[in-house]
Design a protein around this motif. Structure first.
Motif, PDB file in Angstrom:
ATOM      1  N   GLY A  95     -12.258  19.173   0.066  1.00  0.00           N
ATOM      2  CA  GLY A  95     -12.135  17.799  -0.427  1.00  0.00           C
ATOM      3  C   GLY A  95     -12.618  16.742   0.547  1.00  0.00           C
ATOM      4  O   GLY A  95     -12.835  16.994   1.734  1.00  0.00           O
ATOM      5  N   MET A  96     -12.811  15.544  -0.023  1.00  0.00           N
ATOM      6  CA  MET A  96     -13.247  14.374   0.764  1.00  0.00           C
ATOM      7  C   MET A  96     -12.374  13.193   0.398  1.00  0.00           C
ATOM      8  O   MET A  96     -11.986  13.047  -0.764  1.00  0.00           O
ATOM      9  CB  MET A  96     -14.653  13.939   0.323  1.00  0.00           C
ATOM     10  N   MET A  97     -12.126  12.339   1.365  1.00  0.00           N
ATOM     11  CA  MET A  97     -11.519  11.051   1.038  1.00  0.00           C
ATOM     12  C   MET A  97     -12.448   9.934   1.500  1.00  0.00           C
ATOM     13  O   MET A  97     -13.277  10.118   2.392  1.00  0.00           O
ATOM     14  CB  MET A  97     -10.157  10.890   1.702  1.00  0.00           C
ATOM     15  N   VAL A  98     -12.318   8.811   0.858  1.00  0.00           N
ATOM     16  CA  VAL A  98     -13.035   7.630   1.327  1.00  0.00           C
ATOM     17  C   VAL A  98     -12.063   6.467   1.238  1.00  0.00           C
ATOM     18  O   VAL A  98     -11.189   6.438   0.361  1.00  0.00           O
ATOM     19  CB  VAL A  98     -14.298   7.363   0.480  1.00  0.00           C
ATOM     20  N   CYS A  99     -12.172   5.540   2.169  1.00  0.00           N
ATOM     21  CA  CYS A  99     -11.360   4.326   2.070  1.00  0.00           C
ATOM     22  C   CYS A  99     -12.213   3.129   2.441  1.00  0.00           C
ATOM     23  O   CYS A  99     -13.186   3.263   3.177  1.00  0.00           O
ATOM     24  CB  CYS A  99     -10.130   4.403   2.977  1.00  0.00           C
ATOM     25  N   GLN A 100     -11.852   1.987   1.901  1.00  0.00           N
ATOM     26  CA  GLN A 100     -12.482   0.759   2.393  1.00  0.00           C
ATOM     27  C   GLN A 100     -11.863   0.529   3.764  1.00  0.00           C
ATOM     28  O   GLN A 100     -10.648   0.672   3.941  1.00  0.00           O
ATOM     29  CB  GLN A 100     -12.301  -0.395   1.404  1.00  0.00           C
ATOM     30  N   SER A 101     -12.691   0.226   4.752  1.00  0.00           N
ATOM     31  CA  SER A 101     -12.165   0.099   6.117  1.00  0.00           C
ATOM     32  C   SER A 101     -12.510  -1.251   6.740  1.00  0.00           C
ATOM     33  O   SER A 101     -12.717  -1.360   7.942  1.00  0.00           O
ATOM     34  CB  SER A 101     -12.621   1.271   6.981  1.00  0.00           C
ATOM     35  N   GLU A 102     -12.575  -2.285   5.894  1.00  0.00           N
ATOM     36  CA  GLU A 102     -12.658  -3.675   6.359  1.00  0.00           C
ATOM     37  C   GLU A 102     -14.007  -3.983   7.017  1.00  0.00           C
ATOM     38  O   GLU A 102     -14.939  -3.206   6.976  1.00  0.00           O
ATOM     39  CB  GLU A 102     -11.479  -3.980   7.287  1.00  0.00           C
ATOM     40  N   SER A 103     -14.048  -5.178   7.615  1.00  0.00           N
ATOM     41  CA  SER A 103     -15.307  -5.711   8.147  1.00  0.00           C
ATOM     42  C   SER A 103     -15.463  -5.425   9.639  1.00  0.00           C
ATOM     43  O   SER A 103     -14.532  -5.651  10.410  1.00  0.00           O
ATOM     44  CB  SER A 103     -15.314  -7.223   7.941  1.00  0.00           C
TER      45      SER A 103
END
Lengths: 294, 294
Positions: free
Chosen positions: A198-206
């Motif tokens: 599996g893979m995860m992705v997250c928004q990680s800001e600027s």
């Protein structure tokens, strides 16, 4: 992305109404002129509003903070879904944490291999309002492969084990209730909820306004996953434009897996093969921030 | 980039002083908090100021409009110079139109093959102030290979023939005096001023806020040059972040010439081999705007 209020909402200026998005730590404020308020109500969690901006179409506003606009929602929603779904070898079970505007879920179901998208959003009002008042972003009637779960994302993930091929964390900024979604216990739960490849992705800001958050996410995920890759996109309504996503994978290196054949880009407006390849190519200042080789 | 005033300068708000950059056509205003005004004087051409912003360091401000800041000047200055200089096979004679902050000129002389940089800036005050008050951007004492010409860029280029390997047009927005730098007669003069394997590059505005300008630049250059390639970078202090540059070449396709070996990136802060490759990879909405294949 759901962003938390930081105290500022709509202001009067030059005889008009403006939505004001403050990054006061850097003395920066972005302002969007508002023509009309189309909807405004307070849910159990927050004030939910839909406004018509002067230049970016309709916008979803939570507690006075612009979350996404008709004009550029597609950039964020495509980037948080297509990059993992096109680099994972066979995504079937997908989980989205947050993303109540339903735009990301709509992108995920473009992949024929995806059998189910569990959408976990704490505030049902955000989903309801987006489906009703923002069909331009939500797509209106949701695809039957999308299942809605109205609960805390961290609590939901905690109960899963080896369930998902891809988990996408479309979270708020790391203040208030979303702060836990940037912490190691949550990442450990996500790791456990993913299948063995599996893979995860997250928004990680600027990298400009929140370099500390971006670095912490990267470092925390590297303790758990063998492959951690940051990618970038420019979302014009986010402060400074440049925005980061962090992809963490158990078996497949997403950068080595960029072949483009799996990309479902027939009707995308941002992602194509070029973006799929180019988004992992980081400028010097971002590599330096992440302690990567130049 | 030198940007023209559009009527707004510094405003008072919440008890502080703010620089306000309006994109009123799209109902968008970016605001930077100003701690101190370090220099302010009116030249023969404009009001020239240097201010200390709260979050982006010192900024050069012309007629009330932020041109460049200590925090992110490097992105623009590296992108407008390194991309042509690393893809041209042997750049020796370089001409910069505009760019009075001297940052781009400082990048150009990093290429050992470059024998001379003719810097053509209409306002000597901008150069003087940048060298004195903004050494963080200008680099202070200019390299002896840089020659300053204080005159109108279009008139200067008009007099040249087969002189330059690379001409970089670091212009203002296409309103007021800089408007001619976005027109075909100027591009024809640039074409004539270039050697037979020469390249030109120009800043071509934002695909979000000025799509019409970007398209017109691209189409005009395609009438004159066999190879026209648009590339992108995100400059956080420009509205929406995303910014375009258009490279036009007489003989060498800059995209096919991306080999990276000529790139002088020992002390860059933005450009590296990854950026050199990735910057030409355009998202769907930008390709569509330029009528390019998805």
């Amino acid at each position: 992305m759901n962003r938390q209020a930081t105290g500022k909402g709509m202001v009067e200026w030059d005889g008009a109404l403006w939505l004001s998005d403050p990054e006061d730590r850097f003395g920066f404020r972005a302002n969007w002129k508002v023509n009309r308020i189309l909807y405004r109500e307070t849910s159990a969690f927050q004030e939910v509003a839909v406004v018509e901006t002067d230049g970016f179409g309709k916008a979803l506003v939570l507690d006075g903070i612009v979350q996404t606009t008709e004009r550029d929602a597609f950039i964020y929603n495509e980037m948080i879904t297509h990059i993992p779904l096109a680099t994972h070898p066979h995504p079937e079970q997908v989980c989205l944490i947050g993303g109540g505007d339903c735009g990301a879920a709509g992108e995920a179901v473009k992949y024929p291999s995806v059998e189910r998208v569990d959408m976990v959003e704490i505030d049902p009002k955000v989903v309801e309002v987006s489906l009703t008042h923002l069909p331009e972003i939500s797509g209106g009637d949701p695809n039957p492969r999308i299942r809605f779960h109205y609960e805390d994302g961290a609590a939901f993930v905690e109960r899963q084990e080896s369930q998902y091929d891809v988990i996408a964390v479309d979270s708020s900024d790391p203040v208030g209730p979303a702060a836990v979604l940037f912490e190691k216990p949550f990442y450990r739960a996500v790791h456990r909820a993913l299948k063995e490849d599996g893979m995860m992705v997250c928004q990680s800001e600027s990298p400009v306004f929140h370099p500390d958050v971006m670095k912490r996410v990267h470092d925390s995920l590297r303790e758990l996953f063998p492959f951690v890759r940051t990618y970038l996109a420019t979302v014009p309504t986010y402060p400074g434009g440049i925005w980061s996503f962090t992809l963490a994978s158990k078996q497949v290196d997403p950068m080595a897996s960029v072949v483009g054949e799996r990309l479902q880009d027939r009707d995308t407006r941002y992602v194509n093969r070029d973006v799929l390849e180019g988004c992992f190519k980081l400028p010097v200042y971002v590599k330096k921030l992440l302690d990567l080789k130049k």
